[in-house]
Write a protein that holds these residues in place. Structure first.
Motif, short mmCIF file in Angstrom:
data_model
loop_
_atom_site.label_atom_id
_atom_site.label_comp_id
_atom_site.label_asym_id
_atom_site.label_seq_id
_atom_site.Cartn_x
_atom_site.Cartn_y
_atom_site.Cartn_z
N ILE A 286 0.54 -1.02 0.10
CA ILE A 286 -0.31 0.38 0.52
C ILE A 286 0.71 1.38 -0.27
O ILE A 286 1.85 1.66 0.70
CB ILE A 286 -1.03 -0.43 1.33
N SER A 287 0.95 2.42 -0.92
CA SER A 287 1.68 3.59 -0.74
C SER A 287 2.64 3.49 -1.39
O SER A 287 3.11 2.36 -2.43
CB SER A 287 0.87 4.58 0.76
N TYR A 288 3.42 3.90 -0.59
CA TYR A 288 5.38 3.26 -0.66
C TYR A 288 5.61 1.59 -1.49
O TYR A 288 6.33 1.37 -2.40
CB TYR A 288 5.91 3.89 0.30
N SER A 289 5.02 0.40 -0.38
CA SER A 289 5.00 -0.38 -0.54
C SER A 289 3.94 -1.15 -1.38
O SER A 289 4.07 -1.56 -2.30
CB SER A 289 4.85 -1.48 0.69
N GLY A 290 3.45 -0.01 -2.16
CA GLY A 290 2.49 -0.44 -3.90
C GLY A 290 2.84 -0.26 -4.53
O GLY A 290 3.04 -1.28 -5.12
N GLY A 291 4.16 0.17 -4.78
CA GLY A 291 4.93 0.54 -5.38
C GLY A 291 6.27 -1.16 -5.08
O GLY A 291 6.87 -1.28 -6.34
N HIS A 292 6.73 -1.27 -4.43
CA HIS A 292 7.32 -1.52 -3.60
C HIS A 292 6.96 -3.37 -4.41
O HIS A 292 7.73 -4.00 -5.29
CB HIS A 292 7.78 -2.35 -1.98
N ALA A 293 5.58 -3.14 -3.96
CA ALA A 293 4.84 -4.77 -4.92
C ALA A 293 5.33 -5.21 -6.12
O ALA A 293 5.41 -6.06 -7.07
CB ALA A 293 3.25 -5.20 -4.63
N LEU A 294 5.11 -4.36 -6.94
CA LEU A 294 5.29 -4.01 -8.36
C LEU A 294 6.70 -4.08 -9.22
O LEU A 294 6.84 -4.36 -9.94
CB LEU A 294 4.67 -2.06 -8.99
N ILE A 295 7.69 -4.00 -8.07
CA ILE A 295 8.68 -4.03 -8.47
C ILE A 295 9.72 -5.37 -8.17
O ILE A 295 9.42 -6.29 -9.02
CB ILE A 295 10.24 -2.98 -7.64
N LEU A 296 8.68 -5.79 -7.34
CA LEU A 296 8.31 -6.85 -6.98
C LEU A 296 8.34 -8.29 -7.93
O LEU A 296 8.49 -9.48 -7.73
CB LEU A 296 8.39 -7.85 -5.63
#
Length: 302
Positions: free
Chosen positions: A110-120
């Motif tokens: 979610i939010s910052y980690s929402g971007g992390h999920a896409l990178i992962l």
């Protein structure tokens, strides 16, 4: 369901987590969750983890290194790539559990980690499905637009002041608020009054370890963060993006553009109407709606 206290190692730091064990026995699909800017594990994520576990999917929420109950000497420092490696080490930990199916591991952010999920989804083939909710897409563009011209100049001045301090006095660093009520009087990372009000209310009720501050270097790193080169590499990983209509914190137009850049046919976009970025923390009904959508996605794809 059972909630277990677990921990794992991530580049020398002990990272602590809650593992929500789904009923049913055997090796279960499992989703890893972590939060956004300055988040600790109590912030909104238990609602999602409980929904996943009730549907037969294990869930594990962890505090990144340097935050909450996890170790790390550089407190309140947010390094996005260190956070992504924490996710990867969480996956390595889960693969070794006898109640986790290592071939059915998903990532929620979610939010910052929402971007992390896409990178992962782009860089780790162990990730079999993701949910990216109101994600940060392009840190530089996000900061420039969120702050506006004059405030952005002041933010840059603070970043450069911090760079100079860290060179002249190694070990020392500057901090700034996560959010502030008065952005004209105080430079913050995310200059939205509703952000500080929402998170301070959550701190008072549910998340006492939340701190309304980060290192200034965290913003420096954010402005070099961009999921654009990575979303183009998501060819086959099922990808579900949940966007808040009109979100002007993480910028829903950037989110939709990023979704459209994912080449995989195994993707889905859901725009939540009459929803802002912050109501996905403050409005229980909207949180439950998003949790239901995410649960349905992981149930289908894991």
């Amino acid at each position: 369901m059972k909630r277990l206290d677990v921990e794992f190692q991530s580049e020398g730091a002990t990272v602590r987590a809650w593992f929500y064990k789904a009923e049913g026995g055997g090796r279960r699909p499992t989703v890893v969750l972590a939060g956004g800017w300055c988040y600790v594990r109590e912030i909104v994520m238990p609602t999602y983890a409980k929904a996943f576990a009730a549907a037969g999917i294990n869930a594990m929420i962890f505090d990144y290194r340097n935050l909450g109950v996890s170790d790390g000497d550089n407190r309140q420092h947010l390094d996005p790539w260190a956070q992504i490696r924490d996710y990867q080490n969480a996956i390595s930990f889960l693969e070794r559990r006898d109640d986790v199916d290592p071939h059915r591991i998903g990532v929620w952010g979610i939010s910052y980690s929402g971007g992390h999920a896409l990178i992962l989804a782009a860089i780790d083939p162990r990730v079999k499905s993701i949910v990216s909710q109101i994600p940060v897409i392009d840190g530089y563009e996000n900061m420039r637009r969120a702050h506006g011209t004059m405030e952005f100049r002041r933010l840059w001045d603070l970043v450069l002041k911090d760079r100079k301090l860290r060179y002249e006095r190694p070990g020392e660093r500057l901090y700034l608020p996560h959010a502030t009520e008065n952005s004209e009087a105080e430079v913050s990372s995310w200059p939205f009054p509703e952000t500080v009000r929402t998170f301070m209310a959550i701190k008072a009720k549910e998340a006492p370890l939340y701190e309304n501050r980060s290192t200034v270097e965290s913003v420096d790193l954010l402005m070099n963060y961009d999921v654009g080169p990575f979303v183009k590499r998501i060819y086959n990983t099922p990808t579900f993006m949940i966007v808040a209509e009109g979100d002007d914190l993480t910028l829903w137009d950037l989110e939709i553009n990023a979704f459209n850049a994912v080449p995989s046919a195994r993707k889905k976009l859901h725009v939540l109407p009459h929803t802002s970025h912050m109501t996905l923390y403050s409005d229980a009904s909207k949180v439950e709606t998003a949790a239901k959508l995410a649960t349905e996605w992981f149930s289908e794809t894991l």
